[in-house]
Design an enzyme around this catalytic site. Structure first.
Site, PDB file in Angstrom:
ATOM      1  CB  CYS A   1      -4.338   7.221   3.841  1.00 26.90           C
ATOM      2  SG  CYS A   1      -2.760   7.863   3.246  1.00 26.90           S
TER       3      CYS A   1
ATOM      4  CB  CYS B   1      -1.560   4.845   2.820  1.00 27.46           C
ATOM      5  SG  CYS B   1      -1.457   6.348   3.779  1.00 27.46           S
ATOM      6  CG  ASP B   2      -4.390   2.095   2.213  1.00 31.52           C
ATOM      7  OD1 ASP B   2      -3.283   1.568   2.444  1.00 31.52           O
ATOM      8  OD2 ASP B   2      -5.150   2.477   3.115  1.00 31.52           O
TER       9      ASP B   2
END
Ligand code: NDP
Length: 323
Positions: A143, A146-147
């Site tokens: 992701c 997200c990261d």
């Protein structure tokens, strides 16, 4: 059909799945006195329990780890009386006989529910490399949104050639110094517009006919990826600190095949501006019905919608009985 010999329990609201969608549905349903029962599935807390830091969920100014956030959501749902149980739905009967849906749990118990909220999520597809698993959360991620932030100013690689990979590559390109995009064929699967965007981003280098064969690291974190050109068989190591896998997701909907409407890739179809499925009293929220946004916060939002819709559905049913 469900075996009639099984232990049977009747509830007004059954929630299948325990990610942000399921627990948010539980918080709302419990506060509306629907006395929800949540079955967590095999991974209590869902996909977020497999991530490290979550920095984009509102309300956590210092960030939070995925597992802790899911524990918080569970505690919040339980605070209002949600009954959270470890268990896995193994069969469903949504024939709505007498306004009741039947869901078999672990093959041994039947829950009869007036409303069912499906929040079974989706599972990221992985390449299946041992090193990918070893460094998951330590340089390997599925992701970018997200990261990606953790790789600011660094060099990263992303594998995949669909719309998700293209979108995530351009997202990463805004944060990272360089993005290597590994495409296994000599062309993209992504839409023309997305490919155009990739090709017009200066710090994305697309490597066609290229597959990742190993994620390399120092035992703690990633420092390179070994790739092979499947036309020339030439291998090379590319220095990167982040390795993103964007080869698609699989919605967890096998149980509902032939019963609920789904698109060609298996995502449940819900009505416009609603989480209602094609079966009255059955609602779907979170990643199981969303292949576009797939964020914890959007999953939580649709979880809220499902609970409100379940409550309204039950009230409408009661009105019919009273009239
Ligand atoms: P897709 O299934 O469309 O694409 C997956 C990609 O991963 C393909 O290019 C495939 O390669 C590649 N791939 C699969 N397995 C491997 C492997 N083992 N090694 C290397 N590469 C691999 O998934 P997406 O998640 O990209 O998209 C899913 C759906 O969601 C699509 O319908 C898409 O259009 C949609 N979507 C829409 C968005 C939007 O409208 N903004 C954003 C994101 C997704 P190959 O092509 O060779 O098969």
């Amino acid at each position: 059909m469900i075996n009639k010999e099984q232990e049977i329990e009747r509830v007004s609201c059954l929630i299948i799945g325990s990610g942000p969608a399921g627990y948010t549905a539980a918080i709302y349903a419990a506060r509306a006195d629907l006395k929800p029962v949540v079955y967590t599935g095999m991974v209590p807390g869902g996909q977020l329990t497999q991530t490290t830091e979550v920095d984009n969920f509102p309300g956590y100014p210092k960030g939070i780890t995925g597992p802790v956030m899911m524990e918080d959501l569970r505690a919040q749902a339980e605070r209002f009386g949600t009954d959270v149980r470890f268990g896995y739905a193994t069969k469903v009967d949504f024939s709505n006989d007498g306004g009741i849906h039947k869901v078999e749990i672990d093959g041994i118990k039947t829950i009869e529910a007036e409303t069912v909220i499906i929040a079974t999520g989706a599972t990221a597809k992985w390449l299946g490399l041992e090193s990918e698993e070893k460094y998951n959360g330590f340089g390997v991620s599925a992701c970018a949104v997200c990261d990606g932030f953790f790789y600011k100013g660094q060099d990263v690689a992303i594998v995949g050639a669909g719309d998700t990979a293209a979108e995530e590559a351009t997202y990463l390109a805004k944060l990272c110094r360089k993005v290597y995009m590994l495409v296994r064929r000599d062309e993209f699967r992504a839409s023309k517009a997305m490919v155009h965007r990739v090709n017009n981003t200066a710090n994305i280098e697309v490597l066609y006919n290229t597959e990742a064969v190993e994620i390399l690291g120092d035992g703690q974190v990633v420092n390179a990826v070994r790739v092979i050109n499947n036309q020339t068989n030439v291998t090379q190591d590319i220095d990167v600190t982040g390795f993103f896998v964007a080869i698609g997701h699989k919605p967890n909907t096998e149980l509902f095949q032939g019963i609920l409407d789904m698109d060609e890739t298996g995502y449940l179809i819900t009505k416009a501006d609603s989480t209602a499925t094609n079966i009255p009293g059955v609602f779907a929220c979170g990643d199981v019905q969303d292949h576009v946004f797939r964020q914890a916060i959007t999953a939580a939002g649709t979880g809220c919608m499902s609970a409100l819709e379940a409550e309204r559905y039950l009230m409408a049913k009661e009105d019919v009985v009273l009239s």
